[in-house]
Design a protein around this motif. Sequence first.
Motif, short mmCIF file in Angstrom:
data_model
loop_
_atom_site.label_atom_id
_atom_site.label_comp_id
_atom_site.label_asym_id
_atom_site.label_seq_id
_atom_site.Cartn_x
_atom_site.Cartn_y
_atom_site.Cartn_z
N LYS A 9 15.62 3.16 2.51
CA LYS A 9 15.06 1.82 2.33
C LYS A 9 13.86 1.68 3.24
O LYS A 9 13.82 2.20 4.34
CB LYS A 9 16.10 0.77 2.64
N HIS A 10 12.88 0.99 2.76
CA HIS A 10 11.63 0.80 3.49
C HIS A 10 11.57 -0.61 4.05
O HIS A 10 12.32 -1.49 3.65
CB HIS A 10 10.44 1.08 2.57
N THR A 11 10.63 -0.83 4.94
CA THR A 11 10.48 -2.16 5.53
C THR A 11 9.88 -3.12 4.51
O THR A 11 9.24 -2.70 3.53
CB THR A 11 9.57 -2.11 6.77
N GLU A 12 10.06 -4.39 4.77
CA GLU A 12 9.47 -5.41 3.92
C GLU A 12 7.95 -5.33 3.96
O GLU A 12 7.28 -5.55 2.95
CB GLU A 12 9.95 -6.80 4.33
N GLU A 13 7.40 -4.95 5.10
CA GLU A 13 5.95 -4.79 5.22
C GLU A 13 5.45 -3.67 4.31
O GLU A 13 4.43 -3.83 3.63
CB GLU A 13 5.58 -4.49 6.68
N ARG A 20 0.91 -5.36 -3.10
CA ARG A 20 -0.55 -5.65 -3.10
C ARG A 20 -1.31 -4.59 -3.90
O ARG A 20 -2.21 -4.92 -4.67
CB ARG A 20 -1.07 -5.71 -1.67
N GLN A 21 -0.95 -3.33 -3.71
CA GLN A 21 -1.65 -2.26 -4.43
C GLN A 21 -1.35 -2.30 -5.93
O GLN A 21 -2.25 -2.08 -6.75
CB GLN A 21 -1.25 -0.91 -3.84
N VAL A 22 -0.11 -2.59 -6.29
CA VAL A 22 0.24 -2.72 -7.71
C VAL A 22 -0.55 -3.85 -8.34
O VAL A 22 -1.13 -3.70 -9.42
CB VAL A 22 1.77 -2.93 -7.88
N MET A 23 -0.59 -5.00 -7.67
CA MET A 23 -1.33 -6.15 -8.20
C MET A 23 -2.82 -5.81 -8.35
O MET A 23 -3.45 -6.19 -9.34
CB MET A 23 -1.15 -7.37 -7.30
N TYR A 24 -3.37 -5.10 -7.38
CA TYR A 24 -4.78 -4.71 -7.46
C TYR A 24 -5.01 -3.87 -8.72
O TYR A 24 -5.98 -4.08 -9.46
CB TYR A 24 -5.20 -3.94 -6.20
N ILE A 25 -4.14 -2.91 -8.95
CA ILE A 25 -4.29 -2.04 -10.13
C ILE A 25 -4.19 -2.87 -11.42
O ILE A 25 -5.02 -2.73 -12.32
CB ILE A 25 -3.24 -0.91 -10.11
N LEU A 26 -3.18 -3.73 -11.50
CA LEU A 26 -3.00 -4.54 -12.72
C LEU A 26 -4.16 -5.50 -12.95
O LEU A 26 -4.57 -5.73 -14.09
CB LEU A 26 -1.68 -5.31 -12.65
#
Length: 115
Positions: A9-13, A20-26
Amino acid sequence: RIMAENQKKHTEEERQEIIRQVMYILQNTYDPEIPVDIYSLGLIYEMDVDENLYVKILMTLTAPNCPVADDLLMGIYEQLAGIKNVGTVDVNLTFDPPWTQDMMTEEAKLELGLL
């Protein structure tokens, strides 16, 4: 599918950075027939990044017989899979509910002269 080497599991950050990167791509992927990005067109029905940084997109197209559907989906998949540390990427297509112009943002409608 692309599997992450470690499934911790990764951090929330870290998760927020992937979002943010997914939204940028979309927001920078354009329907080849319409000069508006697929997010503003309302083609993205669901976007999720879980704690394992697995990305899930549920989207539609403006028309079921879109001639560039395969290329568009593959391009989105490849861009998302290229994000550093991203886990599995699923880009799924649905036509339920069917897309309508009402799903577009106000900005997209303005850009296309529909307001």
